[in-house]
Scaffold this active site. Structure first.
Site, mmCIF file in Angstrom:
data_model
loop_
_atom_site.group_PDB
_atom_site.id
_atom_site.type_symbol
_atom_site.label_atom_id
_atom_site.label_comp_id
_atom_site.label_asym_id
_atom_site.label_seq_id
_atom_site.Cartn_x
_atom_site.Cartn_y
_atom_site.Cartn_z
ATOM 1 N N HIS A 206 10.500 -8.682 -0.401
ATOM 2 C CA HIS A 206 9.670 -8.200 0.701
ATOM 3 C C HIS A 206 9.594 -9.281 1.779
ATOM 4 O O HIS A 206 10.149 -10.377 1.622
ATOM 5 C CB HIS A 206 8.290 -7.824 0.178
ATOM 6 C CG HIS A 206 7.467 -7.020 1.129
ATOM 7 N ND1 HIS A 206 7.998 -6.010 1.896
ATOM 8 C CD2 HIS A 206 6.144 -7.082 1.453
ATOM 9 C CE1 HIS A 206 7.046 -5.478 2.640
ATOM 10 N NE2 HIS A 206 5.922 -6.111 2.396
ATOM 11 N N HIS B 215 2.959 4.553 -1.791
ATOM 12 C CA HIS B 215 2.998 3.677 -0.615
ATOM 13 C C HIS B 215 3.616 4.420 0.563
ATOM 14 O O HIS B 215 4.465 3.907 1.290
ATOM 15 C CB HIS B 215 3.761 2.382 -0.919
ATOM 16 C CG HIS B 215 3.419 1.264 0.035
ATOM 17 N ND1 HIS B 215 4.205 0.943 1.122
ATOM 18 C CD2 HIS B 215 2.380 0.394 0.060
ATOM 19 C CE1 HIS B 215 3.673 -0.082 1.766
ATOM 20 N NE2 HIS B 215 2.560 -0.431 1.147
ATOM 21 N N ASP C 294 5.275 -3.978 -2.567
ATOM 22 C CA ASP C 294 6.186 -3.447 -1.576
ATOM 23 C C ASP C 294 7.519 -4.175 -1.774
ATOM 24 O O ASP C 294 7.531 -5.385 -1.932
ATOM 25 C CB ASP C 294 5.684 -3.735 -0.178
ATOM 26 C CG ASP C 294 4.316 -3.168 0.124
ATOM 27 O OD1 ASP C 294 3.680 -2.600 -0.767
ATOM 28 O OD2 ASP C 294 3.858 -3.338 1.260
ATOM 29 N N ASP D 134 -3.467 -4.539 3.208
ATOM 30 C CA ASP D 134 -3.670 -3.253 2.542
ATOM 31 C C ASP D 134 -3.584 -3.350 1.021
ATOM 32 O O ASP D 134 -3.778 -2.358 0.320
ATOM 33 C CB ASP D 134 -2.670 -2.212 3.066
ATOM 34 C CG ASP D 134 -1.220 -2.653 2.969
ATOM 35 O OD1 ASP D 134 -0.926 -3.804 3.321
ATOM 36 O OD2 ASP D 134 -0.372 -1.840 2.547
ATOM 37 N N HIS E 151 0.632 -9.044 -3.340
ATOM 38 C CA HIS E 151 0.954 -9.926 -2.220
ATOM 39 C C HIS E 151 -0.192 -9.885 -1.208
ATOM 40 O O HIS E 151 -1.139 -9.107 -1.352
ATOM 41 C CB HIS E 151 2.276 -9.544 -1.560
ATOM 42 C CG HIS E 151 2.309 -8.186 -0.926
ATOM 43 N ND1 HIS E 151 2.138 -7.023 -1.645
ATOM 44 C CD2 HIS E 151 2.502 -7.798 0.373
ATOM 45 C CE1 HIS E 151 2.233 -5.978 -0.826
ATOM 46 N NE2 HIS E 151 2.436 -6.436 0.403
#
Length: 303
Positions: A142, A270, A212, A66, A62
């Site tokens: 997410h 993460h 994530d 980061d 995505h």
């Protein structure tokens, strides 16, 4: 077939002095896949002695920085090194718009040719396929469109029993169909069931990358039986309300996801930068799923 996973970055948005943003390399026979490309990825590739020229496929989950801020630096370095190849990038369609001005600014002829493949954020999609390996993207939950990735070996055909070939005088021309699942009919009209003629091939190797994401049990069927599941654990259970608010997962939620998926092993990462000691992450997750390890920079995991 065995896979080898190298962790380049295990932290969430804010890097620490010893934990980089998300990046991993998955090596399978014939391919070197880069999964996410957070800031510092190329430094970590150097430290782990992974050749830049081997990387032909990059999977970006995505467009939070980061997970992709290291990409333009990697491409630039590959270009300076004179790496001559196509670089297939699987990501949100907007990634090309974001980095194209930087690509245009690179002086001289580009030796590396980025080729962008847009992901589908509404349903699972086969995004890469070779003779032996395939990659599936699948939506996760997410704050922005995000995909996980499932890397799996293709199912090998069954092995035909040599004693059965001799016993029933099976011709070479029939062996391919039998290995694909067909029964065999003898000259006398006797039908020999495939299950008696073959030995099942070994279970295909598989690896799934989930970051994530909030806890999303709907994906358990996609991940069913995966050998190694990487799942984000941004927060300890004590911050579960913050996890819900930011659409991230806690330790115990990652453990529950591994349980629902029937995973062989769970790898967590993460990690939020607010936690210096990640041993607590492992301890909490193991309360739900005992076969859990933490993703550690520079560590290799054989699947």
């Amino acid at each position: 077939m065995s896979f080898e996973l190298t962790i380049l970055g295990s932290n969430s948005a804010l890097p620490t002095s010893n934990r980089y943003p998300t990046a991993q390399v998955l090596e399978v026979p014939g391919f070197c896949f880069l999964i996410d490309c957070g800031e510092g990825t190329q430094i970590q590739l150097r430290r782990n002695k992974i050749s830049f020229s081997k990387i032909r496929h990059v999977f970006i989950s995505h467009l939070h920085g980061d997970h992709y801020y290291g990409l333009i630096g990697l491409i630039s370095t590959m270009n300076l090194m004179g790496v001559k190849s196509d670089l297939h990038i699987y990501a949100h369609s907007e990634l090309k718009t974001l980095i194209q001005p930087q690509l245009d600014f690179i002086r001289g002829d580009m030796t590396v040719k980025p080729i962008f493949h847009p992901l589908n954020f509404k349903k699972p999609q086969l995004i890469f396929e070779s003779k032996k390996v395939e990659v599936l993207s699948f939506p996760v939950k997410h704050s922005i469109p995000t995909c996980g990735f499932l890397f799996r070996e293709k199912q090998k055909p069954a092995n035909i029993r040599k004693d059965m070939i001799k016993a029933y005088n099976i011709p070479i021309a029939a062996i391919k169909d039998i290995k694909a699942g067909a029964d065999f009919t003898t000259a006398e009209g006797q039908v020999i069931a495939n299950v008696d003629l073959t030995i099942p091939a070994s279970k295909p190797t598989s690896y799934a990358f989930c970051t994530d994401t909030a806890f999303y049990p709907a994906n358990a069927s996609i991940l069913n039986g995966v050998d190694l599941l990487y799942h984000e654990t941004t927060f300890l259970e004590e911050l579960k309300e913050l996890a819900r608010k930011t659409l991230h997962s806690t330790t115990k939620e990652a453990g529950e996801m591994a349980t629902l998926s029937g995973a062989g092993k769970l790898l967590i990462g993460h990690f939020s930068a607010r936690f210096k000691d990640i041993s607590r992450f492992v301890e909490e997750t193991r309360e739900v799923f005992p076969n859990t390890e933490a993703a550690i920079e520079g560590r290799k995991y054989t699947i």
